[in-house]
Design a protein around this motif. Structure first.
Motif, PDB file in Angstrom:
ATOM      1  N   GLY B 126     -14.808  13.534  35.655  1.00  0.00           N
ATOM      2  CA  GLY B 126     -14.928  14.468  36.768  1.00  0.00           C
ATOM      3  C   GLY B 126     -16.212  15.277  36.801  1.00  0.00           C
ATOM      4  O   GLY B 126     -16.508  15.917  37.809  1.00  0.00           O
ATOM      5  N   GLN B 127     -16.971  15.268  35.724  1.00  0.00           N
ATOM      6  CA  GLN B 127     -18.256  15.992  35.727  1.00  0.00           C
ATOM      7  C   GLN B 127     -19.422  15.018  35.845  1.00  0.00           C
ATOM      8  O   GLN B 127     -20.584  15.460  35.823  1.00  0.00           O
ATOM      9  N   ASP B 128     -19.131  13.742  35.913  1.00  0.00           N
ATOM     10  CA  ASP B 128     -20.218  12.755  35.965  1.00  0.00           C
ATOM     11  C   ASP B 128     -20.589  12.481  37.411  1.00  0.00           C
ATOM     12  O   ASP B 128     -19.884  11.768  38.118  1.00  0.00           O
ATOM     13  N   GLY B 129     -21.716  13.020  37.812  1.00  0.00           N
ATOM     14  CA  GLY B 129     -22.167  12.870  39.184  1.00  0.00           C
ATOM     15  C   GLY B 129     -23.337  13.804  39.420  1.00  0.00           C
ATOM     16  O   GLY B 129     -24.201  13.947  38.557  1.00  0.00           O
ATOM     17  N   PHE B 130     -23.319  14.463  40.561  1.00  0.00           N
ATOM     18  CA  PHE B 130     -24.435  15.351  40.885  1.00  0.00           C
ATOM     19  C   PHE B 130     -23.953  16.427  41.845  1.00  0.00           C
ATOM     20  O   PHE B 130     -22.770  16.479  42.165  1.00  0.00           O
ATOM     21  N   GLU B 164      -9.694   7.046  36.183  1.00  0.00           N
ATOM     22  CA  GLU B 164      -9.141   7.694  37.366  1.00  0.00           C
ATOM     23  C   GLU B 164     -10.297   8.163  38.230  1.00  0.00           C
ATOM     24  O   GLU B 164     -11.006   9.105  37.871  1.00  0.00           O
ATOM     25  N   TYR B 165     -10.495   7.510  39.355  1.00  0.00           N
ATOM     26  CA  TYR B 165     -11.622   7.875  40.228  1.00  0.00           C
ATOM     27  C   TYR B 165     -11.252   9.059  41.110  1.00  0.00           C
ATOM     28  O   TYR B 165     -10.078   9.352  41.333  1.00  0.00           O
ATOM     29  N   LYS B 166     -12.289   9.715  41.621  1.00  0.00           N
ATOM     30  CA  LYS B 166     -12.099  10.892  42.486  1.00  0.00           C
ATOM     31  C   LYS B 166     -13.448  11.201  43.109  1.00  0.00           C
ATOM     32  O   LYS B 166     -14.456  11.152  42.421  1.00  0.00           O
ATOM     33  N   PRO B 167     -13.487  11.518  44.397  1.00  0.00           N
ATOM     34  CA  PRO B 167     -14.816  11.701  45.008  1.00  0.00           C
ATOM     35  C   PRO B 167     -15.524  13.009  44.651  1.00  0.00           C
ATOM     36  O   PRO B 167     -16.749  13.063  44.652  1.00  0.00           O
ATOM     37  N   LYS B 168     -14.748  14.079  44.374  1.00  0.00           N
ATOM     38  CA  LYS B 168     -15.407  15.329  43.994  1.00  0.00           C
ATOM     39  C   LYS B 168     -14.438  16.244  43.268  1.00  0.00           C
ATOM     40  O   LYS B 168     -13.244  16.029  43.314  1.00  0.00           O
ATOM     41  N   MET B 205      -8.327  11.671  49.373  1.00  0.00           N
ATOM     42  CA  MET B 205      -9.611  12.383  49.388  1.00  0.00           C
ATOM     43  C   MET B 205     -10.780  11.444  49.631  1.00  0.00           C
ATOM     44  O   MET B 205     -11.772  11.812  50.245  1.00  0.00           O
ATOM     45  N   ALA B 206     -10.669  10.236  49.068  1.00  0.00           N
ATOM     46  CA  ALA B 206     -11.757   9.262  49.165  1.00  0.00           C
ATOM     47  C   ALA B 206     -11.784   8.572  50.521  1.00  0.00           C
ATOM     48  O   ALA B 206     -12.610   7.691  50.747  1.00  0.00           O
ATOM     49  N   GLY B 207     -10.884   8.975  51.423  1.00  0.00           N
ATOM     50  CA  GLY B 207     -10.862   8.357  52.739  1.00  0.00           C
ATOM     51  C   GLY B 207     -10.175   7.002  52.743  1.00  0.00           C
ATOM     52  O   GLY B 207     -10.246   6.269  53.728  1.00  0.00           O
ATOM     53  N   ARG B 233      -5.694  16.026  52.641  1.00  0.00           N
ATOM     54  CA  ARG B 233      -6.667  14.950  52.847  1.00  0.00           C
ATOM     55  C   ARG B 233      -8.105  15.307  52.468  1.00  0.00           C
ATOM     56  O   ARG B 233      -8.858  14.440  52.058  1.00  0.00           O
ATOM     57  N   GLY B 234      -8.524  16.555  52.553  1.00  0.00           N
ATOM     58  CA  GLY B 234      -9.912  16.875  52.258  1.00  0.00           C
ATOM     59  C   GLY B 234     -10.151  17.364  50.837  1.00  0.00           C
ATOM     60  O   GLY B 234     -11.290  17.478  50.409  1.00  0.00           O
ATOM     61  N   TRP B 235      -9.091  17.629  50.117  1.00  0.00           N
ATOM     62  CA  TRP B 235      -9.247  18.250  48.805  1.00  0.00           C
ATOM     63  C   TRP B 235      -8.042  17.877  47.953  1.00  0.00           C
ATOM     64  O   TRP B 235      -6.971  17.554  48.474  1.00  0.00           O
ATOM     65  N   ASP B 236      -8.198  17.954  46.643  1.00  0.00           N
ATOM     66  CA  ASP B 236      -7.166  17.531  45.702  1.00  0.00           C
ATOM     67  C   ASP B 236      -6.158  18.667  45.475  1.00  0.00           C
ATOM     68  O   ASP B 236      -6.157  19.308  44.424  1.00  0.00           O
TER      69      ASP B 236
END
Lengths: 323, 323, 323, 323
Positions: B126-130, B164-168, B205-207, B233-236
């Motif tokens: 969950g912290q791997d991104g930007f 476990e994927y997650k967009p943000k 969340m990921a659409g 739908r927009g947030w976990d």
């Protein structure tokens, strides 16, 4: 980029309708009239052309001659796979006869692309999907999609195909809705001559970061074309380039440079209420301006800031180049 | 399903904080206290357990004994890869020492999973991104992600891993943000013992349409676990099951039946303002109710309506089963 | 509700087009044919009718006779303020002549509404807004909007008007985009005979909770009409009632009961790919089913759970009524 | 602007936590340490300060002395109405004792604001709302909200209050979720000394165009403060100014100029992974850069393009000023 060349979807120059203004935004125009407008856009010389043409008896040879006379070239041919006959799907239509009709449209488009010297035939499967929960057998939609890709690519081994993904519209939910899903479908089809058209606006709609999607597609060796425009993120507004998302567009251009892009950059705009020549000319001016900004960016310093995850330093480098 | 078994993330029973209520929602609880609460939930017998445990000197053997004494089992172990040390990334942290620390956490979790008899070790990056445009070298983030997956999976060939994927959230933009992208990363890693945890809420969340994502993951042979909850739908939001999206949840359960799911269904809830035992018991009751509805659905008639793309007929079949 | 009466927008029965399927979803139909289809929907007896009619020489008297002959009634008349002439705005068009033309359409609609015995004239200012950042003088758009409302309402003091707000489509950004903003515009206009059409789907698009928006509009004494349909939250998909959001629809019906609603409930659907009679009949069946569920809800117990903010108890009451 | 003065929420300089990194992003800091960091930001001299202070025995007089010694001033005092005690609401909490506790916090904040010479007391009712469908009696939440506003404003007629609206977080759905709804609540309260803090990022989250919301609030005479930051539109990411939405920020600054704004512009940032001094200094640099761009815009030409709805001309004017 060393060689910044521009193209556009021909639809920007025609009459647009929607479900409310069914009598159209702007005047109806013949294929010739649309091409003449396109030729007026400073810097524009490539077109993505729909087939069948609006005039049933217009031949590909005539269109080729028109293009030639105006100093234009065909970049792509996009068969109409989303018109009335295909509103419940082209490749995934429940009726086998309609699925065959969709394939026939592609076969015809392949021929036209050859006559026009177009670089690729585009699949834009905008009606292939579903509308509401419970309606679809997703596994079946997937199989039909993959079968169609495989069959068509195999039938035309010399033709380059490219799929333009989009999460919705006109279908409420589209099967090939984002970059990675489309890459998996192409893999499943097991074909080499199918890639992806990365449309900036569709990528925003899909919740992607367009430059990140571009690197993913490139890494898989499937980047065939890149289209620019902009939107407010939730819908495919097809606005002028960078009218909303300046830094994401800049970053997308940087990504194109990094992968060594030397093909045209296409505009996919729907100038509902604007003069199409002005709207597309403005986008080309914007891209040139941002390309000049790319030129000014200290790429080593940016890479270094990125390697350190120094977001503020990276932002400062972008601002310095833009301002 | 023939054998409907339930699990939950242990975090549902602990003190939750956020950036505003930094002093927490509800009382602080020891691992023992959390497990005792879990044991009170009717039907719940599996847990996804974080490691390191909250108490530094608690041993895996002690936790195993606690579980055993309460009639509970470990379904998964999830190493904390998103706490303070890893806020700029675990697998993709710019600092090689932190990347090593992340791997060490996984190595430790593998050992704990073995002691607890857990079915898989979960990566939740969950912290791997930007955070903002221009900050990231996406190709580099991808390589670091794939390298970590490959290295860890190869080091523990007997262990089943699941991403476990997650967009943000917590990272503003997470690299492994949807199902298809995560499947591509696993492919790139070239390993057999890594699959996917399909979390219903992350998929929304990921659409994605969760049941569609599930079939995609299953088709690739990568479905390791399924988690239920709900959100706007927009947030976990991690709300009780089907509190917002009833038909999409029903369809998800139908999809699990279709792939022959015989593993526990997990709850990933954050009952910020609710009693956790009541909130999770309610979700299990809801799933049982919807599973009974699945039982009542005429699956052949539904398949037939889907094959014809008769959306209204499909909806009528779902309503008849629910109402 | 004691007296559950249904209406629908006539557009559900006509040929729909969009910017891709410009040749239409389904066959073209005359006004008579659309009304005959409407009459086939079990339970439907009110219509929201667009004006000008599709046939230029059709008189209001003829339409009144058609309605009468089919056992139908006009609930509302909605002037076409969003067709070609008005694509850059009706009330806020930069051209004063077009603003006058918009007023003339409303004047005509008022006359037609009187002849048809319709309950209200609807303003649906879908082209009044803007497209991209920097384009609009928001204060000016607001003034023009308020002036038009005031002028028209004042010119027809015996007529009830109602505004249907929507955040986007066809205009990229619409000035009257949510319930509260529209209430403020009506206040600014200082008129008593203008209220609001609360469209469930538009409310979802606007990020509102529809039942919450309904109570806000009711509290201000401005609830004139209520329309039902459903969507995936980001766009106005105009799907069958409760096909996606079951509990939010149930809660909306509870709110209608609470405010003592005794007017028709209208359907605003666009059955692009469905038989319109089947699609609307299904929605009416759904509403009746949910209304029966409302009847089964222990309202005192629900109010008590709400007063305690016991979300789980409230959910259990809803589930018990639905299942 | 003639007199560009900057402020910031003090929280940017403290330890941030969230529900995953519960052990925090960055080191814990005393009030003194936070103020010392704030004083290091070039151009920053106003602060929005939370109360109660982190240290229970810190007096307002001590904070006033600290501010004075560092050349800082209090712009606002924001009582903590969203911490543990208030997680089910402050003004709308089901427990009357908690509602009284919330009022007591406001009373205390009014005293502190007087001692610090702050311009306003901010209400940020982030826990006042609900979580899932069916849970809330919306009319009741509204009444409790309006009653609290009325009672507090009436109790302190010399104090300026300002409400910062936000659609969600920490509560899943917040009652005062957008500009127009908040204006209606203030109207219902019938008080003169309550206005609005327009936070750019919250406005984006609410689906508003921030500059449009600003003119609406100004027109109603309720604009008390303006906060800048940025996000990806779906969530309150609290990123540096214009890191995502450059033209919307520029347009917001133009709107501030137009209403004659002469108060500080505040930064509401959460630099989770960045050095706070660098992150806020960068935002101030960005605002100054964009303010200089505003200076270069031919406002008459822009107004003229807007009056004609010539979107391309308007965009060209903005680009010319920025580039």
């Amino acid at each position: 980029m060393a060689n910044l060349v521009f193209g556009a979807g021909i639809w920007a120059f025609g009459r647009i309708v929607d479900r409310y203004a069914t009598d159209g935004y702007g005047p109806e125009r013949s294929t010739r009239a649309m091409l003449e407008l396109a030729a007026q856009v400073d810097g524009l010389d490539h077109l993505d052309i729909n087939h069948p043409f609006d005039e049933p008896d217009l031949s590909a040879a005539s269109v080729a001659a028109l293009l030639d006379g105006l100093g234009l070239r065909a970049r792509a041919v996009t068969p109409h796979l989303y018109t009335r006959e295909f509103t419940r799907g082209a490749f995934t239509n429940p009726d086998p006869a309609v699925r065959r009709a969709a394939r026939d449209r592609v076969h015809a488009a392949v021929g036209v692309a050859a006559e026009l010297g177009a670089g690729y035939v585009k699949f834009w499967p905008g009606q292939d999907g579903f509308d509401m929960p419970g309606q679809a057998d997703y596994a079946r939609l997937w199989e039909l999609t993959v079968d169609a890709i495989r069959e068509l690519a195999t039938a035309h081994p010399e033709t380059q195909f490219a799929i333009e993904y989009k999460p919705k519209e006109p279908r409420v939910r589209i099967t090939l809705g984002n970059a990675a899903t489309t890459l998996l479908a192409i893999q499943d089809a097991g074909v080499d001559n199918v890639g992806i058209v990365l449309d900036f606006g569709h990528s925003l709609m899909a919740g992607e970061t367009p430059a990140e999607a571009l690197q993913l597609v490139h890494r898989q060796g499937r980047l065939v074309s890149a289209e620019l425009n902009d939107n407010w993120r939730g819908w495919d507004d097809d606005l002028p380039v960078a009218s909303v998302h300046l830094f994401e567009t800049l970053e997308f251009l940087l990504a194109l440079r990094r992968v060594g892009w030397d093909q045209p950059v296409l505009l996919d705009q729907f100038p509902f209420r604007e003069d199409p020549v002005a709207a597309l000319s403005h986008s080309i001016e914007t891209i040139r301006r941002l390309d000049a900004a790319c030129e000014r960016i200290d790429v080593d310093a940016l890479r270094d800031a990125q390697e350190r995850q120094d977001a503020i330093a990276a932002q400062k480098l972008l601002w310095a180049a833009v301002g």
